[in-house]
Design an enzyme around this catalytic site. Structure first.
Site, PDB file in Angstrom:
ATOM      1  CG  ASP A   1      -1.975  -5.300   8.430  1.00 52.71           C
ATOM      2  OD1 ASP A   1      -1.481  -4.886   8.895  1.00 52.71           O
ATOM      3  OD2 ASP A   1      -1.200  -6.640   8.331  1.00 52.71           O
TER       4      ASP A   1
ATOM      5  CG  HIS B   1       2.083  -5.970  10.780  1.00 51.74           C
ATOM      6  ND1 HIS B   1       0.860  -6.390  10.008  1.00 51.74           N
ATOM      7  CD2 HIS B   1       2.229  -7.121  11.546  1.00 51.74           C
ATOM      8  CE1 HIS B   1       0.872  -7.759  10.065  1.00 51.74           C
ATOM      9  NE2 HIS B   1       1.507  -7.630  11.627  1.00 51.74           N
TER      10      HIS B   1
ATOM     11  CB  SER C   1       1.911 -11.435  10.656  1.00 52.05           C
ATOM     12  OG  SER C   1       0.985 -10.584  11.587  1.00 52.05           O
TER      13      SER C   1
END
Length: 763
Positions: free
Chosen positions: A141, A216, A544
């Protein structure tokens, strides 16, 4: 005139020559597939061989070699111009040369919603919780914010001896930031640096370290395996205990995504390293354009991982509700769609005509007061003011008013910033046909409420027809036990699988809407530069977010059943998934409120309690995957690219890709009226178990299963059954539709359910 013509001709040839030179000298990143077995004994390592091959075949300097892959892929990534790449492709020892591709990210109460409450969960029995301390989840990520309390290692035992990874040093990172919870952190940026034109030796704009500047990666890592954190919230919303799915599992962060995207060469390097480091689960919340499996970086790396017993979970994509928009569809990958939780953040738009409309919001600042203010909707096709794009609003018309903004084109939170900068005091974010009735809450920069399409149409009509439209916004905080839930998110990408239509995707859905998890303190909750707020947790939506939920559940299953293969874990999650919401109605699609189907939700919503004891599983060996690949019409070299074995002959191949022992069925009739498949079930329940089959299907298809009863005398015993699907002739003239059904093997203790989709044409 002749002189002018001569001058023009000279200019043309000069420009042509310049373009040609630029084409020859301009460098890009290429991924090069080598014949692994061809390495001469004179080279001690594959890296040495790769470097020598690159220099001898292309006359490239040593620094042109970006990565040398050994686990996830047989080959290397290099910085080359077109002429050098073509020269390499002609070598006998090279299987293929492919230009690098860019991938994108698929951007507290979910453990309880999934039945993993610490006080009640089955995971606390039989040592599963403690066993998960030996399970390592690798997260590919944007990196990690190591200071987050979600990575606190209090009470964690020593790091498993199998771990071969490390905590990478960098300008803002180092070994001191890792602990017994966050046991590894690495970054891979060479592909990114080449893509932005700086070369690998030029200092990039972003600091080259595993630290997460985006948020994220921290969010996904803590969703999968974050520790318990009390009093967590996003600026007061969703207050309570934040925790990951597998709270005692270890986390290793692999930063492969940067501000301009996630590059295939970096992703492959991250997967290659994660396999060598010793992870048990790979969580990959990113995706790109569909490609054959031998050209799909994630599929290539995932195959190598699965072959070594590593479970790979990937997000399905956020391109719904459009049909056939899935990413990460390889059958060895767990493809995860998104659904809602039973938690919401209600907000209301009260119009001057006293009508109150329901919406959602995570706005946490000062409101605009109890008195209505002016309402405006700028429907002007020349300025795009209805979309609230930067520079599209005239301050004179919006100052001091609430602005109605159509959803789409630019980010939802950016629209609020545009309204605020133009002098507006509030926003109603109204869905259009593309986003339907789905509501996603955001932490807006100004008072704002998001509403669905139907409500949006009524508000737009009021704002345009009333001579003096007014409105006020009211915020309702956090509400639990929302009904119905789950609902499939409208943004969740849909099937059918466009690479292999005989493999049903997505596999399952998991929580992916308004998920609270840890966040990077380097960026505000909206991710906008102008958002100066800082928060330790954020609420975000996307596949996600659903992907790491399943990654964490896989870690728990791996701990409970260490001898299970990745396909066994997938089977347990797929065949125990549910398709009825908390009102006992069939799952619905947030796009339009209609009933969902397996191309939208796969097998259904995961049920970890039942997955712990599925009764039967559909297992798949590497040999079966090879037979599957050989049935796709690929060349031997293309199959070798995926499988990385020199002795592939494709002498054994399936007649139909759907013959793979998959836990679901996707029946494509095409020009056939009858499709036959055989499946093999393995008993992981008690000895002397008897299962009877029940089938459900449309009237347009006849389904026959033989035998109809399976008797398992021993644990681990395998039994086969055959199923025929017969398309009835009455379907002629209406073959464009799709139909759905199921095959269930059941007894008093277990219901092993496989969804079935039927289609008569490829599209």
């Amino acid at each position: 005139m002749a002189a002018m013509a001569s001058s023009s001709s000279s200019n043309f040839f000069f420009i042509f020559f310049l373009v040609l030179c630029l084409k020859i000298t301009a460098k890009k990143t290429y991924i090069v597939q080598m014949k692994h077995q061809d390495k001469p004994l004179s080279f001690e390592t594959h890296h040495d061989w790769h470097s020598s091959s690159l220099q001898s075949l292309t006359d490239s300097p040593p620094e042109s070699l970006l990565y040398s892959y050994t686990e996830a892929f047989n080959g290397f990534a290099a910085s080359l111009n077109e002429e050098q790449a073509e020269s390499l492709s002609k070598s006998e020892s090279i299987l293929g040369v492919y230009e690098d591709t860019v991938y994108t990210l698929h951007t507290t109460r979910s453990p309880q919603f999934l039945g993993l409450d610490a006080d009640l969960g089955l995971w606390a029995t039989g040592g599963s919780t403690q066993a998960s301390e030996d399970v390592i989840i690798g997260v590919l990520d944007t990196g990690v914010w190591p200071e987050s309390k979600s990575f606190d290692d209090s009470g964690m035992p020593e790091i498993p001896s199998k771990w071969r990874g490390e905590c990478e040093s960098g300008p803002d990172f180092g070994p001191k930031f890792c602990n017994k919870k966050l046991i590894g952190a690495r970054s891979f940026s060479k592909g990114y640096r080449m893509a932005i034109g700086g070369g690998i030796n030029k200092k990039p704009k972003e600091i080259d370290s595993p630290r997460d500047k985006d948020g994220h990666g921290t969010h996904t890592a803590s969703t999968a395996a974050g520790s318990h954190v009390a009093n967590a919230s996003l600026l007061g919303y969703a207050s309570g205990i934040a925790r990951g799915m597998a709270t005692r599992a270890r986390v290793a962060a692999y930063k492969v995504c940067w501000e301009t995207g996630c590059f295939g060469s970096d992703i492959l390097a991250g997967m290659d390293r994660a396999i060598r480091d010793g992870v048990d689960v790979l969580s990959v919340s990113l995706g790109g354009r569909l490609a054959p499996y031998y050209r799909d970086t994630v599929a290539l790396g995932a195959f190598a991982a699965v072959e070594k017993g590593i479970f790979v979970s990937c997000s399905a994509g956020n391109s719904g509700p459009t049909r056939a928009t899935l990413a990460n569809v390889a059958p060895w990958i767990m493809t995860v769609g998104a659904g809602t939780l039973d938690r919401d953040f209600p907000a209301y738009a009260v119009l001057g005509n006293k009508v109150r409309y329901n919406g959602v919001s995570l706005y946490s600042g000062r409101g605009i007061g109890k008195k209505p203010v002016g309402l405006v909707y700028n429907k002007d096709n020349n300025t795009f003011g209805n979309l609230c794009l930067p520079g599209s609003l005239k301050p004179a018309s919006v100052r001091g008013k609430i602005v109605v903004c159509d959803r789409g084109t630019n980010a939802r939170v950016e629209k609020g910033g545009v309204v605020r900068d133009a002098g507006g005091v509030g926003m109603i974010l109204a869905n259009t046909a593309d986003s339907g009735e789905e509501l996603v809450a955001d932490s807006h920069l100004l008072p704002a409420v998001a509403v669905g399409r139907k409500t949006g149409d009524l508000i737009r009509k009021y704002a345009q027809s009333n001579p003096n439209p007014t409105a006020k916004l009211v915020f309702g905080g956090t509400v639990l036990n929302v009904r119905p839930s789950p609902v499939v998110a409208a943004f969740s990408s849909r099937g059918p699988n466009m690479v292999t239509p005989q493999i049903l995707k997505p596999d399952v859905i998991g929580p992916g809407v308004n998920i609270l998890a840890a966040w990077s303190e380097a960026i505000g909750p909206t991710g906008l530069v102008k958002d100066t707020r800082k928060t330790k947790f954020n609420i975000v939506s996307g596949t996600s977010m659903s992907c790491p939920h399943i990654s964490g559940l896989a870690a728990l299953l791996k701990a409970a059943h260490p001898d299970w293969s990745p396909s066994a874990i997938k089977s347990a999650l797929v065949t125990t998934a549910y398709t009825r919401d908390n009102t006992n109605s069939s799952l619905r699609d947030a796009a339009d409120g209609s009933l969902s189907n397996p191309w939208v939700h796969g097998a259904g919503h995961v049920d970890p309690q039942k997955a712990l004891s599925p009764g039967l599983i559909y297992d798949i060996t590497t040999k079966q995957y090879i037979s599957f690949l050989c049935s796709l019409g690929y060349t031997i070299d293309q199959v070798k690219t995926i499988v990385k074995r020199p002795n592939i002959t494709c002498s054994k191949r399936f007649k139909d890709p759907g013959e793979l022992n998959y836990p679901s069925f996707s029946v494509l009739f095409g020009d056939k009226r009858v499709v036959w498949y055989t499946r093999e079930l393995t008993n992981v329940g008690p000895a002397r178990s008897i299962y009877k089959v029940a089938v459900d299907g449309p009237s347009s298809v006849g389904i026959s299963v033989r035998p109809r009863t399976l008797v398992f005398r021993h644990i681990g015993e395998k039994k086969r059954y055959s199923v025929s699907f017969v398309a009835k002739r009455t379907r002629r003239g209406s073959t464009a539709r799709s139909e759905y059904g199921s095959i269930v093997w059941g007894n008093a203790q277990h219901q092993v359910k496989s969804p079935v989709t039927f289609s008569w044409t490829f599209l």
